[in-house]
Design a protein around this motif. Structure first.
Motif, PDB file in Angstrom:
ATOM      1  N   MET A 271     -54.728  34.509  -6.080  1.00  0.00           N
ATOM      2  CA  MET A 271     -54.489  34.028  -4.710  1.00  0.00           C
ATOM      3  C   MET A 271     -53.156  33.290  -4.620  1.00  0.00           C
ATOM      4  N   THR A 272     -52.650  33.206  -3.398  1.00  0.00           N
ATOM      5  CA  THR A 272     -51.366  32.534  -3.198  1.00  0.00           C
ATOM      6  C   THR A 272     -51.590  31.031  -3.101  1.00  0.00           C
ATOM      7  N   GLU A 273     -50.487  30.299  -3.074  1.00  0.00           N
ATOM      8  CA  GLU A 273     -50.625  28.837  -2.921  1.00  0.00           C
ATOM      9  C   GLU A 273     -51.182  28.463  -1.557  1.00  0.00           C
ATOM     10  N   GLU A 274     -51.065  29.402  -0.584  1.00  0.00           N
ATOM     11  CA  GLU A 274     -51.641  29.134   0.746  1.00  0.00           C
ATOM     12  C   GLU A 274     -53.136  29.407   0.745  1.00  0.00           C
ATOM     13  N   GLU A 275     -53.669  29.787  -0.422  1.00  0.00           N
ATOM     14  CA  GLU A 275     -55.092  30.082  -0.603  1.00  0.00           C
ATOM     15  C   GLU A 275     -55.529  31.356   0.102  1.00  0.00           C
ATOM     16  N   ILE A 276     -54.665  32.354   0.084  1.00  0.00           N
ATOM     17  CA  ILE A 276     -55.024  33.693   0.555  1.00  0.00           C
ATOM     18  C   ILE A 276     -55.250  34.547  -0.696  1.00  0.00           C
ATOM     19  N   ILE A 277     -56.431  35.156  -0.789  1.00  0.00           N
ATOM     20  CA  ILE A 277     -56.750  35.984  -1.972  1.00  0.00           C
ATOM     21  C   ILE A 277     -56.002  37.313  -1.876  1.00  0.00           C
ATOM     22  N   THR A 278     -55.231  37.631  -2.908  1.00  0.00           N
ATOM     23  CA  THR A 278     -54.404  38.846  -2.871  1.00  0.00           C
ATOM     24  C   THR A 278     -54.966  39.969  -3.743  1.00  0.00           C
ATOM     25  N   GLU A 444     -59.976  26.927  -8.197  1.00  0.00           N
ATOM     26  CA  GLU A 444     -61.378  26.595  -8.501  1.00  0.00           C
ATOM     27  C   GLU A 444     -62.116  26.201  -7.222  1.00  0.00           C
ATOM     28  N   HIS A 445     -61.390  25.571  -6.290  1.00  0.00           N
ATOM     29  CA  HIS A 445     -62.033  25.245  -5.002  1.00  0.00           C
ATOM     30  C   HIS A 445     -62.358  26.534  -4.252  1.00  0.00           C
ATOM     31  N   LYS A 446     -61.445  27.494  -4.361  1.00  0.00           N
ATOM     32  CA  LYS A 446     -61.672  28.781  -3.677  1.00  0.00           C
ATOM     33  C   LYS A 446     -62.905  29.475  -4.269  1.00  0.00           C
ATOM     34  N   LYS A 451     -68.671  31.065  -3.593  1.00  0.00           N
ATOM     35  CA  LYS A 451     -70.047  31.042  -4.078  1.00  0.00           C
ATOM     36  C   LYS A 451     -70.961  30.213  -3.159  1.00  0.00           C
ATOM     37  N   ARG A 452     -70.470  29.068  -2.764  1.00  0.00           N
ATOM     38  CA  ARG A 452     -71.327  28.133  -2.022  1.00  0.00           C
ATOM     39  C   ARG A 452     -71.627  28.595  -0.607  1.00  0.00           C
ATOM     40  N   PHE A 453     -70.617  29.108   0.066  1.00  0.00           N
ATOM     41  CA  PHE A 453     -70.807  29.445   1.483  1.00  0.00           C
ATOM     42  C   PHE A 453     -70.924  30.938   1.759  1.00  0.00           C
TER      43      PHE A 453
END
Ligand code: SF4
Length: 494
Positions: A271-278, A444-446, A451-453
């Protein structure tokens, strides 16, 4: 048969949609994400001239999207959409319209999206992020997380029995006359010593008989036959280390630490630093994270994004991965682990697991202790020696060429040659490295969010293909949510 994308026509009852708040998440997603690409993506999986008119792909894809956004089953998704105004509006239906049957969701997922390149679904939303200026960084962060399999583990004898029973059942259901022509299941005594071997032969004979009787097999018969073959060919089955379920033969044991294991799959994510999974790659739970590096990098580059830096943990610091990054002029922000970066495998099939800090051999056994040999001062001629349990080696089906009969120990050594990595070692000591590696935990937050939501804790379906579908569609839903957040941040405050 596929009709061209139709315009939504609102009925008298559509007034009800005014009740949906302006800031409802689905309204915001509808405003920023373009879902129309799906029409072209699945076009080739439909027959152009024949068949009943297909439900609009965009309608089904939007329903799938909400399913992963809100973590619902196929049935629950359709039930909820029937009574939830926001869901119905987002699907492009009028309040009085009926929803498709839940089975259409799985058919669309497995036969339409599955037949086309499901990776393109993720690639498309990343491209939309690039076009809208949401992705600015040239960094990707890599990591892996895991999902538990939806089935339980079985003992080898149970696996063999179960696979045979399932194969016979599908064959007889479709071709009742063949029942008498199939080899009959051997009768086993209670506690029969060679029961597993007898069943293994029976399953192999059964598979051959089915292939001979039904050379043009398809559908469920092909699927069960394929599973039977996988089981028969798995050399590690009888040691209880390979396939562990006849229902989900792709799931594998993996290690979270040297005391905690899990049975299921791994999702390898970039994923990017903007938290977009690539990029998303899915493997059985035992796979080596570092070996997925090139696939994740290529998938990310395929979206059109520029990459000048990769951040990851020690798993990605292998010699091969560092060489790829050097060639692509990418700065590796990955801490070196002597075992990983020197770990060009001396013997095929031995894998180092960095989470558990042990080596797994081709038979699936893990080393029981580790020792360091050589000078600790210079580190130049040191070796890391991993010891295996000789009692297991003595009876291992793969011992030929691996374990000498009568040997007192079985070891696997990795020589530490620090001087080959001087450049990376120096970078690892720099301030830039110390700063940049701090960005790694955001992935890790991603993983926790997925998983959580969004239900990635457990596989919803069985098999690698379906698990891959789940992981990619979940990543798409999470990206859409993130895209809304980032675009909202970009808007000037009024
Ligand atoms: S002989 Fe020992 S180390 Fe070699 S594959 Fe078998 S169990 Fe593993």
């Amino acid at each position: 048969m596929l009709h061209s994308a139709k315009q939504q026509s609102f009925s008298f009852h559509s007034e009800l949609y005014n009740l949906i708040p302006e800031n409802h998440l689905l309204r915001q997603i509808h405003d920023v994400v373009d879902f129309s690409f799906i029409h072209d993506l699945v076009r080739t999986s439909y027959c152009e001239y024949y068949g009943r008119p297909a439900n609009e792909p965009e309608l089904l894809f939007r329903l799938l999207f909400m399913q992963y956004l809100y973590n619902l089953s196929d049935e629950r998704m359709i039930q909820e959409a029937q009574v939830n105004l926001a869901y119905k509006w987002f699907a492009g239906l009028n309040p009085e319209d009926t929803l498709p049957d839940p089975s259409q969701l799985s058919r669309f997922r497995n036969h339409r999206l599955g037949a086309s390149q499901v990776d393109d679904v993720l690639k498309n939303i990343v491209k939309q992020c690039i076009d809208k200026g949401v992705i600015k960084s040239k960094t990707v962060i890599m990591d892996a997380t895991h999902s538990l399999a939806s089935s339980q583990t079985q003992r080898p004898l149970e696996i063999l029995r179960d696979a045979a029973k399932r194969l016979v059942r599908v064959v007889v259901k479709k071709h009742p006359k063949l029942e008498k022509k199939l080899p009959s299941q051997p009768k086993l005594e209670k506690d029969q010593a060679d029961a597993e071997k007898v069943m293994l032969h029976y399953l192999a004979d059964l598979g051959e008989a089915v292939e001979h009787l039904l050379p043009d097999h398809e559908g469920a018969v092909s699927e069960k036959l394929h599973i039977a073959k996988q089981i028969v060919e798995d050399e590690r089955l009888l040691a209880n280390k390979g396939i562990m379920s006849a229902i989900d033969p792709d799931a594998r044991f993996g290690w979270k630490s040297n005391t905690k294991s899990f049975f299921g799959y791994k999702e390898h994510i970039a994923m990017t630093e903007e938290e977009i999974i690539t990029a998303v790659e899915v493997t059985g739970g035992s796979a080596d994270d570092g070996k997925q590096f090139t696939k994740l990098l290529n998938q990310s580059l395929d979206t059109g994004m520029e990459i000048s830096e990769v951040i990851g943990d020690t798993a990605y610091s292998s010699k091969d991965n560092l060489a790829v990054m050097k060639k692509e002029e990418i700065q590796p922000v990955v801490p070196l682990n002597p075992v990983v970066h020197n770990g060009g495998q001396k013997q095929e099939g031995f894998d180092y697991n960095k989470d558990a800090d042990f080596v797994i051999c081709p038979a699936g056994e893990h080393s029981i202790r580790k020792a360091i040999q050589g000078s600790k001062q210079t580190g130049k001629s040191r070796s890391l020696v991993f010891y295996f349990d000789v009692e297991k080696c003595k009876v291992c089906p793969l011992r030929e060429g691996c374990f000498k009969p009568g040997a007192k120990s079985k070891t696997y050594s990795i020589r530490v040659v620090a001087e080959h990595y001087q450049e990376q070692i120096e970078f690892e000591m720099s301030e830039t490295f110390t700063e940049r590696i701090k960005r790694r935990p955001i992935i890790e937050h991603k993983n926790a969010e997925l998983k959580r939501f969004h239900g990635l804790t457990r596989a919803k379906y069985r098999g690698l293909f379906r698990m891959r579908m789940q992981a990619i569609l979940t990543a798409f839903a999470v990206n859409a949510k993130r895209m809304v957040k980032l675009i909202n941040k970009m808007q000037p405050v009024s």
